[in-house]
Every structure is written in structure tokens, then in C-alpha cells.
Design a protein around this motif. Structure first.
Motif, mmCIF file in Angstrom:
data_model
loop_
_atom_site.group_PDB
_atom_site.id
_atom_site.type_symbol
_atom_site.label_atom_id
_atom_site.label_comp_id
_atom_site.label_asym_id
_atom_site.label_seq_id
_atom_site.Cartn_x
_atom_site.Cartn_y
_atom_site.Cartn_z
ATOM 1 N N SER A 201 45.166 26.530 35.721
ATOM 2 C CA SER A 201 46.247 27.530 36.998
ATOM 3 C C SER A 201 45.463 27.529 38.308
ATOM 4 N N MET A 202 44.161 27.158 38.534
ATOM 5 C CA MET A 202 43.426 26.469 39.586
ATOM 6 C C MET A 202 44.398 25.771 40.671
ATOM 7 N N ILE A 203 45.381 24.572 39.726
ATOM 8 C CA ILE A 203 46.164 23.842 40.964
ATOM 9 C C ILE A 203 46.965 24.552 40.434
ATOM 10 N N GLY A 204 47.744 25.271 40.001
ATOM 11 C CA GLY A 204 48.917 26.163 40.042
ATOM 12 C C GLY A 204 48.868 27.333 41.185
ATOM 13 N N THR A 205 47.937 27.720 40.572
ATOM 14 C CA THR A 205 47.576 28.519 41.891
ATOM 15 C C THR A 205 46.939 27.929 43.736
ATOM 16 N N ARG A 232 49.306 37.274 38.616
ATOM 17 C CA ARG A 232 47.024 37.359 39.123
ATOM 18 C C ARG A 232 46.583 36.487 37.285
ATOM 19 N N CYS A 233 45.362 35.888 38.565
ATOM 20 C CA CYS A 233 44.231 34.611 37.287
ATOM 21 C C CYS A 233 43.476 35.262 37.710
ATOM 22 N N TRP A 234 42.371 34.501 37.360
ATOM 23 C CA TRP A 234 40.556 34.429 37.894
ATOM 24 C C TRP A 234 41.012 33.265 38.776
#
Length: 316
Positions: A201-205, A232-234
Motif C-alpha cells: 500500500s505504501m508503494i501504491g500510495t 484512502r488507506c493508512w
């Protein structure tokens, strides 16, 4: 199996009114462990600490902790001891060396390992502890450095129900959510799955915000849109990788502190190994592992894992 021959000794802390252990050992005072140990003290537990970093130990002794001369010394006269260490080998060394935890822990002592390691290592340590009449649970954490500082960590605990209940009062001094995941090792399984998803998710963000900026969109505007929409995510809302969007996160502090790239790569490697053993397919997890290894190769191993944003921008 629970080897306690007598109930654990609790005292009542006058400051908090809560049950406190008469003495707790803590080994590993890094970015996470230091804050966790400090919160144990704040809740009125008596604490003895050990770390190879003398400054980290001094920071705790200045606020009331006692100093241990070795891992064995930190556990020999306690009812419960915690470890928070970087890797499989560090944990194995601290538990099994000549002056390690298993060499001096009294029968009935509860050992809690909050390191993120291979589930098989936790299960192996539990078997060794059982031979000595010592109780063991794995209790890795989620929430990062800010949650460790604020005492709002989530603990994912693997062990018997009896040992979980024994550990819970201490874990509640450091966390806001304590979850029993099953037998020993299942806490580690939960943590590895969570961290693999976090990396993805961090890479995607980071990809989305880099693309938006390259196309001329203000990242703060994009953050406002994403955090009220389906993306939206952490990683976007509470730990955004773009400097200046959030104040109290590593990206706005030159990516210092937080959860290091090297640690994320380690956890992804553990997830990769576990997936191979379980014959599970994790294509995005494997790609995330490669990306974080590439960041290490370019010399940014000590940066926070949100540095992947700068990596995608081509920044060293």
C-alpha cells in the motif's frame, strides 16, 4: 502448557491504581523498544533493561529503570521479560547464548518476544522454553514509532490462552489493542501478513502521489481527494510519504526515525520465505521486496520505509 506453580506477584501502583508486576525485564531499546519500555515505567512497573547501546540504556535509567549487565541479568529475578530485537539471529542469540534469557530465567517466568521474526523461530524458542519450565509467547506489534511513544500499539499474540492472559496486563501498558491470534507463531504470521500489505500500500500510495505531482497536481489537493475517496488507506491518511502533507511523520523529517527500509525489507523477506514454505502466491509482496532491496542497494537503508516515494522520483 503452563508451568506456573504459583500465581504471579502483582502490586498495586499508587499512581495509577492498576496491578503492576513487581519486576519486569526488557531487552532491546531501539526506536520501538525504548518507547515501549518507557511506557512500562509510566504505568508503575519496576523495570530492568539491557541493550548493547549504552546511550539507550542511560535514557531509561535516567527515568527510573535499573541497568542489567547482560540479557541473563535482565531476566534472572523477574516475573516477566520482554524482548524487542531486529532479526531472527538477534533473537536466537539473546535467548540461547551462554548469558541468554533461557540460561537464567526462573521456572514459571513469562517471556514475551515482540520482535518481528520467522514464525518457525518463535515456535522453536517456545519448545526450548518449555524444556526449562519457562512460558513463552510471541507478541509482535503494529502501529509504528508514534504508537509506541503514545502507548497505542496493537499486539498480535501467539501462545496458550493462559499465557495470553498472563501477558495481557503488561501489554496493556504499551498498547490499546491486544489480540490473541492463536498458538505460538500465529502472532508473527499476522504481523508478516500485515507488513506485506503495508509495503504494497505504501508503494501504491507513493506511485499515485508521484504521478499526480508529475502531471502538475498539488499533492495536498490529491491527499484531500484520496483520503475522502476509495483510495484512502493508512499510508495516505496517517503516514503520507510526501514531505509537508503531514507534520509528525518521517517524510516531513527527512525520512528519519520511523520504520526503516532495511527492517521493511527484512519483514518482506520473512513473508517471502513463509510463502514459499506454505506454497502461497504473493506476486505483489515479492515485487515490494525487490523494490525495498533496490532502495537499500542505492544507500538508503536507514531511511524510513516511506522513502520509497523519493526512490520512485529518482531521488537519492
Amino acid at each position: 502448557m503452563n508451568f506456573f506453580t504459583s500465581p504471579m506477584k502483582f502490586i498495586v501502583c499508587i499512581a495509577t491504581g492498576k496491578r503492576c508486576f513487581s519486576r519486569v525485564g526488557f531487552i532491546g531499546l531501539g526506536n520501538m523498544g525504548g518507547h515501549m519500555a518507557r511506557n512500562i515505567l509510566k504505568q508503575g512497573h519496576k523495570l530492568i533493561v539491557f541493550d548493547v547501546n549504552e546511550l539507550a540504556v542511560s535514557n531509561l535509567t535516567e527515568v527510573g529503570a535499573d541497568r542489567a549487565s547482560s540479557p541473563a541479568d535482565a531476566v534472572k529475578d523477574v516475573e516477566v521479560a520482554m524482548s524487542m530485537l531486529p532479526s531472527n539471529q538477534h533473537v536466537l542469540d539473546v535467548y540461547n547464548i551462554k548469558n541468554g534469557l533461557l540460561s537464567s530465567a526462573k521456572r514459571g517466568t513469562l517471556l514475551i518476544d515482540s520482535s518481528t521474526i520467522d514464525p518457525f523461530v518463535s515456535q522453536t524458542l517456545a519448545k526450548e522454553a518449555e524444556k526449562s519450565g519457562v512460558n513463552f509467547v510471541d507478541g509482535p506489534v503494529s502501529g509504528g514509532v508514534n504508537a509506541a511513544k503514545d502507548g497505542t500499539l496493537t499486539f498480535m499474540v501467539g501462545g496458550s490462552k493462559e499465557n495470553f492472559q498472563l501477558a495481557k496486563p503488561l501489554l496493556e501498558s504499551m498498547g490499546s489493542r491486544i489480540v490473541h491470534c492463536g498458538d505460538v507463531g500465529m502472532g508473527q504470521v499476522a504481523k508478516l501478513c500485515n507488513n506485506m500489505l503495508l509495503a504494497v500500500s505504501m508503494i501504491g500510495t507513493a506511485e499515485a502521489f508521484n504521478l499526480g505531482q508529475k502531471l502538475g497536481l498539488d499533492p495536498k489537493v490529491l491527499a484531500d481527494i484520496v483520503n475522502s475517496s476509495s483510495g484512502r488507506c493508512w499510508s495516505s491518511e496517517l503516514y503520507n510519504p510526501v514531505p509537508g502533507i503531514l507534520d509528525n511523520v518521517p517524510s516531513s523529517k527527512n525520512y528519519e526515525g520511523g520504520f526503516g527500509v532495511s527492517l521493511m525489507a527484512k519483514d518482506l523477506g520473512l513473508a517471502q520465505s513463509a510463502a514459499v514454505n506454505a506454497e502461497a502466491t504473493i506476486p505483489l509482496g515479492s515485487l515490494a521486496h525487490q523494490i525495498y532491496r533496490a532502495i537499500i542497494a542505492q544507500g538508503s537503508a536507514k531511511k524510513d520505509f516511506s522513502f520509497v516515494y523519493q526512490f520512485l522520483k529518482g531521488t537519492r
